[in-house]
Write an enzyme that holds these catalytic residues in place. Structure first.
Site, mmCIF file in Angstrom:
data_model
loop_
_atom_site.group_PDB
_atom_site.id
_atom_site.type_symbol
_atom_site.label_atom_id
_atom_site.label_comp_id
_atom_site.label_asym_id
_atom_site.label_seq_id
_atom_site.Cartn_x
_atom_site.Cartn_y
_atom_site.Cartn_z
ATOM 1 N N HIS A 159 25.882 -24.531 37.322
ATOM 2 C CA HIS A 159 27.068 -23.961 36.679
ATOM 3 C C HIS A 159 26.730 -23.322 35.325
ATOM 4 C CE1 HIS A 159 31.281 -23.350 35.949
ATOM 5 N NE2 HIS A 159 31.341 -24.186 34.940
ATOM 6 N N SER A 208 34.257 -20.284 34.226
ATOM 7 C CA SER A 208 34.715 -21.656 34.453
ATOM 8 C C SER A 208 36.197 -21.807 34.098
ATOM 9 C CB SER A 208 33.819 -22.589 33.622
ATOM 10 O OG SER A 208 34.007 -23.911 33.955
ATOM 11 N N ASP A 214 25.445 -23.230 41.838
ATOM 12 C CA ASP A 214 26.559 -23.860 41.117
ATOM 13 C C ASP A 214 27.355 -24.716 42.106
ATOM 14 O OD1 ASP A 214 28.826 -24.525 39.679
ATOM 15 O OD2 ASP A 214 29.255 -22.489 39.003
#
Lengths: 196, 390
Positions: free
Chosen positions: B363, B163, B330
């Site tokens: 995610h 991320s 995600d």
């Protein structure tokens, strides 16, 4: 059916950039990296094979080839290789054009459906051929676009694709006089080196 | 025969066990991307494993939005939970501490001991609060590189992050190409989409409109915008999960109440109570100004901005070999964003491996035990070690 890597290697320039579509466990790229110092990249869709490529230290991208090669730039590779996968594509003709957009030259290996045992199976047995090279039944085969040596050369002629080299092999992966004389009948495997 | 070593059996065998956070103070001023300068600052960090003789086996972990330096192991024997990435760091795990020396800092601007908005501004003697400089990803790369200098690490065998952490990894590869052998970018993007920025803005508005926010100077007022921060976390948490994951986890189960005819009592779904709990816990433990700062850094990040908006041109500057991983469900950092990274790397002639992991956890998947993910990650890391960390 495993084509001798040496057969293909002779057409791959040392230190060149090579893209292998449907690269399996990356064995061919590994061989080319070790023997010719190429910069190789593989494309694969199978989970286990992708991990195997990584273990072999081969660059590999997870990608579905039926979605084309839009992710690769024009002329970004010297050679694009596709071994035993063209016949499993939804549109082999379009992919072939894409390969020649991305690479200067292409090497394609496919099973020749004109091989006599396949013909016998359909003509006399009345059944779709099942062999060690093509072990699937008609309903579960991934090989949805099988072609013959003649078919492939006709496609190349139609698209203005130049055949630089051709090697034809019998079911024992050998190149023999008979196979070379009547490849459409006696070749089990065809290996083509083509360019625009 | 040697006597058996007595080991505390409190920790699993594949855990790095008990770890102690460390703190490094920096006196050399750092000029930030926003133009302001911090004369002094400190970074908290943890290390796991042993640095080898030629200092070649170091791995830097870059944390994401709400992360910190405690990536693996336990601080106390009675800790309920290990560090945030314990799934991937430890003996025999993808980042194998038997082979690698792992460094994980808490980023500048954080709220777990590194200098940040809750620290005292030496000029005023009061907490920085809303006056803390705006940070960009490159500021973290710069301060992390100074930490590496002081630890005697010239070149990392790998820099790894998911991320927002993945953004730091990519920036590292461009800013210090010769210091990164392998760059591992997980569930990340070269820039956020408008939708992604929108979610961050909702989170920020929740915090900034909380009456307890006081323009970021809530600490001086002896309070904090907990309600706003909790709502921000609830929004974030929802977007980090997938629709399927939420259905599997909560469905429409009720925590309290009933829909029975004739009964007029409040009904609460499990998912409501869960989110409220997560929000409340987070708002007690995290600093709202840090949350604002981190989301801003996310929004501002644009890998190729200074490379004529051409990511291929950007990646031509890097020398690292890359592993890129995305997760099918995600939608906050969608697989397409990872594929854009991969395409740019291929276009730039860089070596890259890419796997899109089938996973329904959204995610959050990058933090979880997903067999194929760990297999790919392990295979790549093992190859780095087998090749002598080059």
């Amino acid at each position: 059916m495993r084509v001798d890597f040496e057969q293909l290697s002779q057409w791959v320039a040392p230190q060149s950039r090579v893209l292998d579509l449907g690269c399996g466990d990356g064995a061919l790229l590994r061989h080319l990296i070790d023997t010719r110092g190429i910069q190789g990249m593989g494309v694969e869709i199978d989970n286990e094979r992708i991990t195997a490529c990584i273990r072999n230290g081969v660059s590999v991208i997870e990608h579905n080839l039926d979605r084309g090669l839009h992710n690769f730039l024009d002329n970004s590779f010297d050679t694009v290789i596709m071994m035993q996968a063209l016949q499993a594509m939804r549109r082999p003709d379009l992919l072939l054009e894409e390969m020649l957009r991305v690479g200067r030259e292409c090497i394609i290996v496919f099973p020749n459906f004109g091989h006599w045992p396949a013909r016998l199976s359909v003509a006399l047995g009345g059944r779709m051929p099942v062999s060690t090279a093509l072990p699937h039944q008609w309903y579960n085969t991934p090989n949805i676009h099988l072609c013959t040596v003649k078919d492939f050369e006709a496609l190349c002629a139609e698209k203005g694709i130049r055949i630089l080299h051709r090697v034809v092999l019998n079911q024992h992966d050998h190149s023999g006089a008979l196979t070379n004389l009547l490849p459409n009948l006696f070749a089990a495997t065809a290996v083509y080196h083509v360019s625009r | 025969m040697e006597p058996p070593i007595l080991m505390p059996d409190a920790f699993p065998a594949d855990s790095v066990g008990l770890v102690t956070p460390q703190c490094m103070a920096f006196d050399e001023p750092v000029t930030l991307a926003c133009g302001r300068t911090l004369d002094r600052y400190q970074l908290m960090y943890e290390t796991y494993g042993t640095l080898n003789a030629d200092r070649s086996n170091a791995v830097l972990i870059c944390h994401a939005l709400s992360g910190n330096h405690h990536a693996a192991g336990y601080h106390n024997a009675d800790d309920r939970k290990p560090g945030w990435w314990d799934t991937c760091i430890g003996p025999g795990k993808p980042i194998d501490t038997n082979r690698f020396f792992v460094v994980c800092p808490n980023n500048l601007g954080g709220c777990h001991g590194s200098t940040g908005p809750a620290s005292i501004n030496p000029e005023t003697g009061k907490p920085w609060g809303g006056d803390f400089p705006t940070l960009r990803v490159r500021d973290w790369v710069e301060t992390q590189s100074r930490l590496a200098d002081n630890l005697g690490i010239q070149r990392f065998a790998a820099i790894v992050g998911g991320s927002l952490g993945g953004m730091q990894v990519m920036r590292w590869a461009l800013e210090h190409p010769e210091r990164v052998a392998h760059a591992i970018v997980i569930a990340s993007a070269m820039k956020l989409t408008a939708q992604n920025i929108a979610f961050n803005e909702i989170a920020r508005r929740a915090i900034m409109t909380d009456p307890q926010f006081f323009d970021g100077h809530y600490l001086e007022h002896g309070t904090s915008p907990k309600t706003g921060l909790a709502i921000a976390r609830m929004v974030g948490h929802t977007t980090y999960l997938s629709n399927d994951a939420m259905r599997d986890k909560f469905g429409r189960s009720l925590r309290t109440g009933t829909f029975e005819r004739g009964i007029d009592a409040a009904v609460e779904f499990e998912v409501e109570s869960y989110l409220r709990y997560q929000g409340d816990v987070f708002s007690e433990a995290f600093d709202a100004n840090t949350y604002l700062l981190m989301t801003k850094a996310l929004d501002y990040f644009d890998l190729a901005r200074e490379y004529n908006d051409n990511p291929i041109e950007a990646f031509k500057k890097s020398l690292a070999r890359f592993l890129v991983i995305s997760f099918s469900s995600d939608w906050r950092f969608a697989p397409e964003r990872s594929q854009e990274i991969v395409n740019a790397l291929v276009g730039a002639g860089r070596e890259v491996c890419y796997a899109d992991i089938e996973a329904n956890q959204g995610h959050d998947a990058f933090l979880l035990h997903i067999p194929r993910y760990l297999e790919v990650f392990s295979a790549y890391m093992q190859r780095i070690a087998d090749e002598g960390f080059r």
